[in-house]
Write an enzyme that holds these catalytic residues in place. Structure first.
Site, PDB file in Angstrom:
ATOM      1  N   GLY A 148       0.833  -1.198   0.000  1.00  0.00           N
ATOM      2  CA  GLY A 148       0.000   0.000   0.000  1.00  0.00           C
ATOM      3  C   GLY A 148       0.874   1.257   0.000  1.00  0.00           C
ATOM      4  O   GLY A 148       2.081   1.204   0.257  1.00  0.00           O
ATOM      5  N   CYS A 149       0.236   2.386  -0.281  1.00  0.00           N
ATOM      6  CA  CYS A 149       0.986   3.642  -0.395  1.00  0.00           C
ATOM      7  C   CYS A 149       1.521   4.099   0.972  1.00  0.00           C
ATOM      8  O   CYS A 149       2.724   4.357   1.114  1.00  0.00           O
ATOM      9  CB  CYS A 149       0.124   4.711  -1.043  1.00  0.00           C
ATOM     10  SG  CYS A 149      -1.564   4.788  -0.417  1.00  0.00           S
ATOM     11  N   TYR A 150       0.661   4.173   1.968  1.00  0.00           N
ATOM     12  CA  TYR A 150       1.143   4.564   3.303  1.00  0.00           C
ATOM     13  C   TYR A 150       2.189   3.568   3.830  1.00  0.00           C
ATOM     14  O   TYR A 150       3.226   3.980   4.372  1.00  0.00           O
ATOM     15  CB  TYR A 150      -0.009   4.630   4.303  1.00  0.00           C
ATOM     16  CG  TYR A 150      -0.912   5.840   4.214  1.00  0.00           C
ATOM     17  CD1 TYR A 150      -0.417   7.128   4.405  1.00  0.00           C
ATOM     18  CD2 TYR A 150      -2.279   5.700   4.003  1.00  0.00           C
ATOM     19  CE1 TYR A 150      -1.260   8.241   4.362  1.00  0.00           C
ATOM     20  CE2 TYR A 150      -3.132   6.803   3.964  1.00  0.00           C
ATOM     21  CZ  TYR A 150      -2.611   8.064   4.148  1.00  0.00           C
ATOM     22  OH  TYR A 150      -3.443   9.160   4.121  1.00  0.00           O
TER      23      TYR A 150
END
Ligand code: NAP
Length: 345
Positions: A148-150
């Site tokens: 995921g991005c985070y």
């Protein structure tokens, strides 16, 4: 090589298309849509060359798994759970950009995503694709769970300290901000321009589905790490993630030792750029690129370390990291098709 993008009409999908179009090893790209098959892609995205017709295809996993070398799933949570089993068993490598294959424990997935998990058998095959830290596993993978991005920004900021078990296990706090494209193409009241412009909003407090993903990776590096505090904010910008991480070290460390540790860890990892002492990155400095920029410091008054890690959520947080993973799986140059400088300003 032939690549397919499922969910091409979404933000992750159009970014993948942009990257694969310029990739030296890709000869053909097939685009799939569950809602607009038969439509011309250049009518949907007018910034593409309108002299060309690119027809969106219907999803046919039985055909795709033999005709394609790689399939990217840029689809919402819950979709690759159904598609992955049908796409396996042929020649295609699957790279999933959603959260469906990232969490190893199906119960944890069901708790945080409120959806039924993919089978254990598929989860066991999926390799978590954070290239800076598990290249050895990625090169042999048939199924990749793209982070995921985070988690990408946060884990790259934490890894050099956690891997060597230098951090007080209960001390990690992460304050993260994202641009609006992180929520995908379909607008909603929270991402509406009138709401986001001139506004900053905390959301999913203590409930963000990326919390167990970050903790799972941290436990893999140091099983003593305790639950983290992780807060997400929507910032009035289109792209970008900034993870500001606070923690305490087990043993005293100096500012220059801290920098030396990060610089030497990332020296051989070309997409992570560690700033010099006193210098902190901002999201514009990685915009449109596969870079993760990291700045850090030690507060001698509190003995707390602050780490600032920035990425472009659609690039290193999604599409370009997926291409980096593809490069590794197919033994291409890891940087192939990814050596673009950030767009600035
Ligand atoms: N946006 C980011 O910054 C980011 C970063 C990291 C990871 N991700 C993850 O990447 C995935 C895609 O995100 P996104 O931002 O690109 O979302 P998006 O803009 O909403 O696009 C998702 C696409 O998936 C397709 N789709 C929807 N339902 C489907 C179904 N039942 N079967 C097949 N295709 C379906 C849709 O295209 P059609 O209607 O044309 O099929 C849609 O355009 C998500 O899981 C997201 O969590 C996003």
């Amino acid at each position: 090589m032939k690549a397919g993008i499922v969910g091409a009409t979404g933000y992750g999908g159009i970014e993948l298309f942009r990257l694969l179009r310029e990739h030296p090893e890709i000869e053909a790209i097939h685009l799939y849509s569950s809602s607009q098959a038969g439509e011309d892609f250049t009518n949907i995205y007018k910034h593409l060359n309108s002299q060309e017709t690119i027809v969106l295809e219907e999803l046919q996993p039985d055909v795709m798994k033999f005709e394609l070398d790689v399939v990217f799933l840029a689809t919402p949570a819950g979709v690759s759970r159904n598609l992955t089993p049908d796409l396996l068993g042929g020649s295609a490598v699957i790279i999933d950009l959603s959260g469906d294959l990232r969490l190893k424990d199906p119960e944890v997935y069901e708790e945080w995503y409120k959806k039924e998990s993919v089978s254990d058998h598929i989860l066991k095959q999926a390799v978590y694709g954070l290239p800076e830290w598990n290249k050895e596993e990625i090169v042999n993978a048939k199924v990749i769970a793209n982070p995921g991005c985070y988690p990408t920004a946060t884990l790259l900021g934490l890894a050099p300290l956690i891997k060597d078990r230098l951090v007080e296990p209960h001390s990690i706090v992460v304050d993260a901000k994202s641009g609006v494209s992180g929520a995908g193409k379909n607008p909603n009241p929270m991402t509406h321009f009138a709401h986001t412009q001139e506004n900053i909003q905390i959301y999913k407090v203590n409930q963000h589905q990326h919390i167990p993903e970050i903790e799972q990776a941290l436990h893999g590096w140091d099983e003593a790490i305790e639950p983290i505090t992780f807060s997400t904010h929507l910032a009035p910008m289109v792209r970008g993630i900034m993870s500001t991480i606070y923690l305490k070290m087990k043993e005293p460390i100096t500012e220059s030792e801290l920098h030396e540790r990060f610089s030497s860890y990332y020296e051989s990892r070309p997409f992570v750029r560690v700033r010099q002492e006193g210098n902190f990155p901002c999201t514009k400095e990685v915009y449109g690129s596969n870079y993760c920029d990291i700045g850090l410091t030690l507060d001698p008054r509190t003995n707390r370390v602050t780490i600032v890690s920035v990425i472009d959520n659609l690039m290193k947080g999604a599409a370009s990291q997926a291409v980096q993973n593809m490069n590794l799986v197919f033994h291409f140059d890891e940087q192939a098709g990814l050596l673009r400088l950030p767009v600035y300003p």
